[in-house]
Design an enzyme around this catalytic site. Sequence first.
Site, PDB file in Angstrom:
ATOM      1  N   ASP A 177     -12.554  45.944 -18.044  1.00 51.18           N
ATOM      2  CA  ASP A 177     -11.742  44.864 -17.663  1.00 51.18           C
ATOM      3  C   ASP A 177     -10.243  44.977 -17.394  1.00 51.18           C
ATOM      4  O   ASP A 177      -9.836  45.923 -17.428  1.00 51.18           O
ATOM      5  CB  ASP A 177     -11.688  43.573 -18.672  1.00 51.18           C
ATOM      6  CG  ASP A 177     -11.016  44.208 -20.104  1.00 51.18           C
ATOM      7  OD1 ASP A 177     -11.190  45.057 -20.494  1.00 51.18           O
ATOM      8  OD2 ASP A 177     -10.034  43.431 -20.797  1.00 51.18           O
ATOM      9  N   GLU A 178     -10.016  44.140 -16.301  1.00 53.29           N
ATOM     10  CA  GLU A 178      -8.179  43.965 -15.854  1.00 53.29           C
ATOM     11  C   GLU A 178      -7.726  45.157 -15.500  1.00 53.29           C
ATOM     12  O   GLU A 178      -6.883  45.682 -15.786  1.00 53.29           O
ATOM     13  CB  GLU A 178      -7.735  43.320 -16.979  1.00 53.29           C
ATOM     14  CG  GLU A 178      -7.998  41.973 -17.717  1.00 53.29           C
ATOM     15  CD  GLU A 178      -7.453  41.305 -18.774  1.00 53.29           C
ATOM     16  OE1 GLU A 178      -6.913  40.186 -18.552  1.00 53.29           O
ATOM     17  OE2 GLU A 178      -6.919  42.200 -19.728  1.00 53.29           O
TER      18      GLU A 178
END
Length: 379
Positions: free
Chosen positions: A179-180
Site C-alpha cells: 500500500d501507499e
Amino acid sequence: SLHLRDWPRFRIRQYMIDVARHFHSMEEVKRLMDHMVLLKLNTLHLHLTDDQGWRIEIDAFPELIKNAAYRGATWPLKSQLGDGPETHGGYYTKSDVRELLEYSKQRGISIIPEIDVPGHSYASVNALTKLQEVDEDGEPIIVDTLNPGLDFTYEFIEVVLTEIAAMFPDAPYIHIGGDEVREDVWENSEAAKQKARKLQLASVQELYNFMVIFTHNVLEDLGKTTMGWEEIHLIKDLPREALVASWKTDEAAALVAGQGFDVLVSSGSRYYMDMAYNMRVDEPGLYWAGTIVLKTTYDWDPIGNMDAEMQKQVIGILAPLWTELVSTRERIDYMLYPRLLAFAENAWNDEKNWEEFVARVKKFLPLLDGLGITYRHFE
C-alpha cells in the site's frame, strides 16, 4: 435438552494490531488474544514492519534489530511520531514467535504476519546499507520505499519471507502490505529508471507491479498465499488467489470482488479502530476516514452493496488498530471498545437490531470491567 444452532457469517474474523509504529509486548499480544476469544474473532494480524520500526528477528539480517528495532536520539533510527528523544521500541525473537503461536493455537486463533513492501520501508532501508542507492557524490539515499533497481532488494524480500514462512508454518497467508507506495521516489532514482528500461516498461511506476508479482511468486514457492492491501488488486497479472483487504472506501470491496479476488472488507470509515470517536480537541484518534461511533460500525453491512456473486468473494472482515497515536494498553482499550463489539457482531451475525444490541452491550460492560479493560463510555 437444549440444542443450539450457530455459525459465523464470515470465515475470517480478523483483528490487526500495528506493533511497528509503537511496539507492544508479548504480554499485551496475549491479552488481546484472550479478548478475541470472547468475541469469536479467529485471526490475529500482526503488522510487524513499517517506517517507524522492524519488530521481528531475521537471522540473515541482524542489522534489522540492531538498527531498526529501537528509535530515539541515540539510535540509528531517530525519533518519530512525536516520541521525543527517549528510546522506544522492541522486537519479537523467534522463540517469542513460537510461544505466541502455541498460545494462539490453544485459543483457536490463527496469526498472520505482515512484512510491508515495497512502501512503508524506511526502517529497513535505514538499517541495511545494501538497500540504499548512492547519489553521484557517493552519499546514501535513504527513503521510505524499497528500490526496485537494486539487485539486493529482491534478495532481501526472498530471504526475509523465507524466514517468515518458516516461523509461521501454519499460516495460510503472509501479508505483504503493498500500500501507499510513493510515485516520486522511483522517478528520482537512476537505478529504478535503468531497471524500467531493462524490463522495457513504460514508466518506473510499472516497477510496482513487477515487485508485487515477484513477491507473490516467492510466497507461492514457499507454499503461502499472498495477502495485501487494496492497492494490489490493480495489478492485472496478479493471480486471483491473492487475498485483498479493501480499506479506502465503503465501495472498495465491491470493486475488488468484481476483479475476481477474494476480499477481506476493512473499510476505513467503519472498521479502522484508530479513527476518533468525534471531533473534540481532547478526543484521541485520527480523522482521515471520518469519525466512528459504535453505531457507525454496527449499522454498516459490509456486503450490502454487492450482488450475490460478489458476496461469495468476501471471506472475512478486518478491524485494524494502527498505532501512530497508540502507545499504551489503556489507549488500545479506549480505541477498541466498545466499537470492537459491533465489529464482532457484524462478523458473526447478519441480523440488525440496534436497541437489542445496545442492551447486550450494556450487559457485557461489567465483564470488560472485570477484565480491567479501560473502554470508552458511550452515549
